[in-house]
Design a protein around this motif. Structure first.
Motif, short mmCIF file in Angstrom:
data_model
loop_
_atom_site.label_atom_id
_atom_site.label_comp_id
_atom_site.label_asym_id
_atom_site.label_seq_id
_atom_site.Cartn_x
_atom_site.Cartn_y
_atom_site.Cartn_z
N VAL A 17 4.78 -32.69 50.21
CA VAL A 17 4.50 -31.70 49.18
C VAL A 17 3.39 -30.78 49.68
O VAL A 17 2.43 -31.24 50.31
CB VAL A 17 4.13 -32.38 47.84
N THR A 19 0.24 -28.76 49.23
CA THR A 19 -0.88 -28.67 48.30
C THR A 19 -1.86 -27.62 48.84
O THR A 19 -1.68 -27.09 49.93
CB THR A 19 -1.63 -30.01 48.16
N ILE A 26 4.06 -37.73 50.89
CA ILE A 26 4.00 -38.71 49.80
C ILE A 26 5.05 -39.80 49.95
O ILE A 26 4.89 -40.89 49.43
CB ILE A 26 4.06 -38.05 48.40
N GLU A 45 0.75 -50.60 44.77
CA GLU A 45 -0.36 -50.08 43.97
C GLU A 45 -0.02 -48.69 43.46
O GLU A 45 0.87 -48.02 43.97
CB GLU A 45 -1.62 -49.98 44.84
N SER A 46 -0.79 -48.26 42.50
CA SER A 46 -0.62 -46.91 41.98
C SER A 46 -0.89 -45.89 43.08
O SER A 46 -1.81 -46.06 43.88
CB SER A 46 -1.59 -46.78 40.81
N GLY A 47 -0.06 -44.86 43.16
CA GLY A 47 -0.21 -43.84 44.20
C GLY A 47 0.58 -44.12 45.46
O GLY A 47 0.44 -43.41 46.45
N CYS A 48 1.41 -45.19 45.44
CA CYS A 48 2.18 -45.53 46.64
C CYS A 48 3.48 -44.77 46.74
O CYS A 48 4.23 -44.93 47.71
CB CYS A 48 2.46 -47.03 46.67
N GLY A 49 3.81 -43.95 45.74
CA GLY A 49 5.02 -43.14 45.82
C GLY A 49 6.22 -43.71 45.07
O GLY A 49 7.34 -43.27 45.28
N LYS A 50 5.97 -44.67 44.18
CA LYS A 50 7.09 -45.29 43.46
C LYS A 50 7.79 -44.29 42.54
O LYS A 50 9.01 -44.19 42.52
CB LYS A 50 6.58 -46.50 42.65
N SER A 51 6.98 -43.55 41.79
CA SER A 51 7.59 -42.57 40.87
C SER A 51 8.30 -41.47 41.65
O SER A 51 9.36 -40.98 41.23
CB SER A 51 6.53 -41.96 39.96
N THR A 52 7.72 -41.08 42.77
CA THR A 52 8.35 -40.05 43.60
C THR A 52 9.72 -40.52 44.08
O THR A 52 10.69 -39.75 44.11
CB THR A 52 7.45 -39.72 44.80
N1 LIG Z 1 3.52 -32.68 42.78
C1 LIG Z 1 2.63 -33.32 43.56
N2 LIG Z 1 1.72 -32.62 44.26
C2 LIG Z 1 0.82 -33.26 45.05
N3 LIG Z 1 0.76 -34.58 45.21
C3 LIG Z 1 1.62 -35.34 44.53
C4 LIG Z 1 2.61 -34.75 43.66
N4 LIG Z 1 3.32 -35.75 43.11
C5 LIG Z 1 2.81 -36.90 43.60
N5 LIG Z 1 1.80 -36.67 44.45
C6 LIG Z 1 1.03 -37.68 45.21
O1 LIG Z 1 1.96 -38.55 45.79
C7 LIG Z 1 1.48 -39.88 45.74
C8 LIG Z 1 2.50 -40.78 45.10
O2 LIG Z 1 2.59 -40.49 43.72
P1 LIG Z 1 3.54 -41.34 42.76
O3 LIG Z 1 4.92 -41.27 43.26
O4 LIG Z 1 3.33 -40.84 41.38
O5 LIG Z 1 2.97 -42.80 42.91
P2 LIG Z 1 3.14 -44.09 41.99
O6 LIG Z 1 4.24 -43.84 41.02
O7 LIG Z 1 3.44 -45.19 42.96
O8 LIG Z 1 1.83 -44.32 41.33
C9 LIG Z 1 0.14 -39.84 45.04
O9 LIG Z 1 -0.86 -39.83 46.00
C10 LIG Z 1 0.17 -38.52 44.31
O10 LIG Z 1 -1.13 -38.00 44.19
#
Ligand SMILES: Nc1ncnc2c1ncn2[C@@H]1O[C@H](COP(=O)(O)OP(=O)(O)O)[C@@H](O)[C@H]1O
Ligand SMILES: [Mg+2]
Lengths: 344, 336
Positions: A17, A19, A26, A45-52
């Protein structure tokens, strides 16, 4: 686990992504295999990219993200190659259902619950039926949709299903709202259900009820589900197989019994040791998930790893299969003897 | 919902009472000696005393207020010094013209402002968005009389396609009275010539009057849509497979319109104030031009009556806005 007998498989997915501070990686070499009729946990852990990862499957990656590599195999196609229109018409809400993280925010407060739950059926049709043309539904069809929803609402054990459809979201508790959203995901009978931390926003008692419900529904309807969580306890209760993610990479995957019983990756071991349900002292992992802007070279976990050696910072560790169907990306384990296994 | 409306009506009563106190103060208390003012410059003390007794100015102030209250309740607003007719009758005659003008302006402002604002948000930072922003800023900044003169010059004088002033052409009779709104009355009585003529006359004044409101509604809708699009329920709707257009034009818009609707209530005051100028320029026979006339002739009873009526309409419009808000957002009805 090979990609061939998978219902859905993510292969070597890399997402960046843009920024203000530069390009952030990510996801990098994310792999995942979901087999039909199973629940697959994704933990990290949170921030590992699961939601992505979930967003990538749904074709809903946020603005300014780029898929650098990888494939999402589903029903003989690569979902990453489908147009936005095809994803909306054929995949989201139809072939793939979604259960969101926060039931308090996911429903539109100014529309009746029934109108919202009816949307998926309006655009995708009842299970086994054609979708109504351009979403036009006559009274009779609407009545059949409603009747179907009432039956799904009883399946998720929501009391007064008929009246519930005429109420507004704020008239339900968090647990009830999550039941509504589970019903919404089930209503079109999708082949795969994606759930992104669906119990995190709920209190502990409600969490347990929802997990129990999902387990029952999975058995009753033979659901195939990807279940994201940061909690190994939930994985133990609910899942058949699991993928452990760290800083955008898949570090370990396999059957739950094997991964939880004998974790191979140092990160999995430390994460398991953190879990208060286990009789291990709450360790907490020193350090934090690195920023995706400048991830560590080699194995991304090496700066926090107690077993790290110089080689770990030099190259990405190869994926090996030290135990049956149990894969890990760590230099502690010797490479697979058969290169065919490695390629799989 | 009925209970909500009743409760809301009850809440409007103190405001209306306050309005009456205010007009009473302006009418009876502020003039140093209303009897002397009424009697004229050359009046003898006896004449002034006679007037004082005749008008009840010698009574205690609360009694005077009760009398005034009774008069207003009976729609007795006194006699106009200029037209020499009961003010209430004058207003009844002219109010429909103002209502027709302001509602036409409001409907136009809403019907154009909401889609404009929504599209500007959907395509934010695009060329379209920038054009809308420039147009709306201009809409707020340009004085309506200046704009009216340009319209009149272009469409009436230069091209002669729209009438310069008035509500109907001389020679065309007003439609039979039903609502007092020419557009509706002429349609109901199937007078299509009158209907078309009334529309021709309405276009420029209504457009002039709508401009400020249109700009405000477009801006608030844009902000509302942009804000709502960030909400979780929008990303959920996408993930659940609702089509994109449906999400924006049904789900997002409904939430954003709530903010714009609140604005419409506030706008109405500005709209009435604007109507005073617009009616005067276009010679529109409403209470706006009546008020201007009353000011020029120091017809204070007429001025106060207009104030009272406008306040009443304002309270009513805001009640209507609250009802619409409660219909749009079920949580609002429960807060009252
Ligand atoms: N649109 C975006 N722009 C910049 N960074 C992003 C964006 N979406 C997610 N991130 C980064 O990608 C990483 C993974 O995010 P995310 O998938 O939400 O993790 P999780 O669901 O595991 O907590 C995080 O470090 C987050 O800050
Ligand atoms: Mg997440």
């Amino acid at each position: 686990m090979s990609v061939d007998d998978a219902l859905l498989a993510i292969e070597d997915l890399a997402v960046t992504v843009g920024t203000d501070e530069g390009k952030a990686e990510i996801l990098d070499r994310a792999d995942l295999v979901l087999r039909p009729g199973s629940i697959h946990g994704v933990v990290g852990e949170s921030g590992c990219g699961k939601s992505t990862l979930i967003k990538a499957i749904l074709g809903l990656l946020p603005k300014r993200t780029v898929v650098e590599r990888g494939r999402v195999h589903f029903e003989g196609r690569d979902l990453l190659q489908l147009s936005g229109d095809a994803m909306a018409r054929e995949v989201r809400g139809r072939a793939i259902g979604f259960i969101p993280q926060d039931p308090f925010q996911a429903l539109n407060p100014v529309f009746r619950v029934g109108d919202q739950l009816m949307e998926s059926l309006r655009w995708h049709g009842l299970p086994g039926e054609e979708a109504p043309l351009r979403g036009r539904v006559d009274r009779a069809t609407r009545a059949r949709h409603r009747a179907h929803l009432v039956s799904v609402l009883s399946a998720v054990q929501l009391p007064d299903a008929e009246q519930a459809l005429d109420r507004y979201p704020h008239q339900f508790s968090g647990g009830q709202r999550q039941r509504l959203l589970i019903a919404a995901a089930l209503s079109t009978r999708p082949k795969v259900i994606l759930a992104d931390e669906p119990t995190t926003a709920l209190d502990v008692t409600t969490q347990l009820q929802i997990l129990k419900l999902l387990r029952e529904l999975a058995e009753r309807f033979g659901l195939s589900m990807i279940f994201v969580t940061h909690d190994f306890g939930v994985v133990a209760q609910l899942c058949d197989t699991v993928t452990v993610m760290y800083a955008g990479q898949t570090v370990e995957s396999g059957p739950v019994a094997s991964v939880l019983g004998a974790p191979l990756h140092p990160y999995s071991r430390m994460l398991l040791a953190c879990h208060p349900d286990r009789a291990v002292e709450l360790a907490g992992i020193p350090g934090a998930v690195p920023s995706p802007l400048k991830p560590p070279s080699g194995c991304r976990f090496n700066p926090r790893c107690t077993d790290a050696r110089p080689v770990c910072a030099m190259a990405r560790p190869a994926v090996t299969t030290p135990a049956s169907q149990h894969r890990v990306a760590c230099t502690l384990y010797p490479p697979d003897a058969d290169p065919a296994t490695r390629a799989a | 919902m009925l209970r909500f409306i009743l409760r809301r009506l009850l809440l409007a009563l103190p405001a209306l009472f306050g309005l009456m106190v205010l007009t009473f103060i302006m009418l009876r208390v502020l003039p140093a000696d209303p009897s002397a003012a009424l009697a004229g410059e050359n009046a003898t003390p006896e004449q002034i005393a006679a007037i004082r007794a005749a008008f009840g100015f010698d009574l205690p102030i609360w009694k005077q207020f009760l009398i005034y209250f009774g008069q207003v309740m009976r729609a007795d607003l006194g006699t106009s010094l200029f037209t020499n007719r009961p003010v209430a009758a004058d207003i009844a005659l002219r109010l429909p013209a103002t209502i027709e003008l302001t509602f036409a302006a409001l409907i136009f402002a809403t019907a154009v402002g909401i889609p404009l604002g929504t599209l500007a948000a959907v395509w934010h930072n695009s060329a379209f968005d920038h054009i809308v922003r420039i147009v709306t800023v201009a809409g707020l900044a340009v004085a309506s009389f200046w704009f009216a003169i340009i319209l009149q010059f272009t469409f009436s004088m230069e091209f002669d396609i729209l009438p310069l002033r008035g509500r109907l052409e001389t020679g065309i009779d007003p439609p039979p009275f039903f609502t007092g709104l020419y557009l509706i009355d002429s349609l109901v009585s199937l007078n299509f010539t009158t209907f078309l003529n009334a529309i021709e006359h309405l276009i420029m004044p209504a457009f002039t009057l709508s401009l400020g409101g249109l700009a405000t509604i477009a801006r608030f809708t844009r902000a509302g849509v942009l804000d709502t699009m960030q909400k979780d329920f929008v990303s959920y709707a996408k993930a659940a497979g609702y089509p994109e257009r449906r999400i924006i034009w049904v789900y997002v818009l409904r939430n954003s319109v709530v903010a714009a609707t609140t604005q419409i209530g506030l706008l109405f005051g500005a709209l009435i104030a604007g109507a005073v100028a617009v009616e005067w320029i276009y010679d529109w026979p409403g209470i706006g031009s009546y008020a201007v006339q009353a000011i020029f002739t120091s017809d204070y009873k007429a001025i106060l009556a207009v104030t009272l009526v406008v306040g009443l309409i304002y309270a009513f419009v805001n009640l209507a806005v609250d009802v619409v808000l409660a219909l749009l957002d079920p949580r609002v009805a429960e807060t009252l």
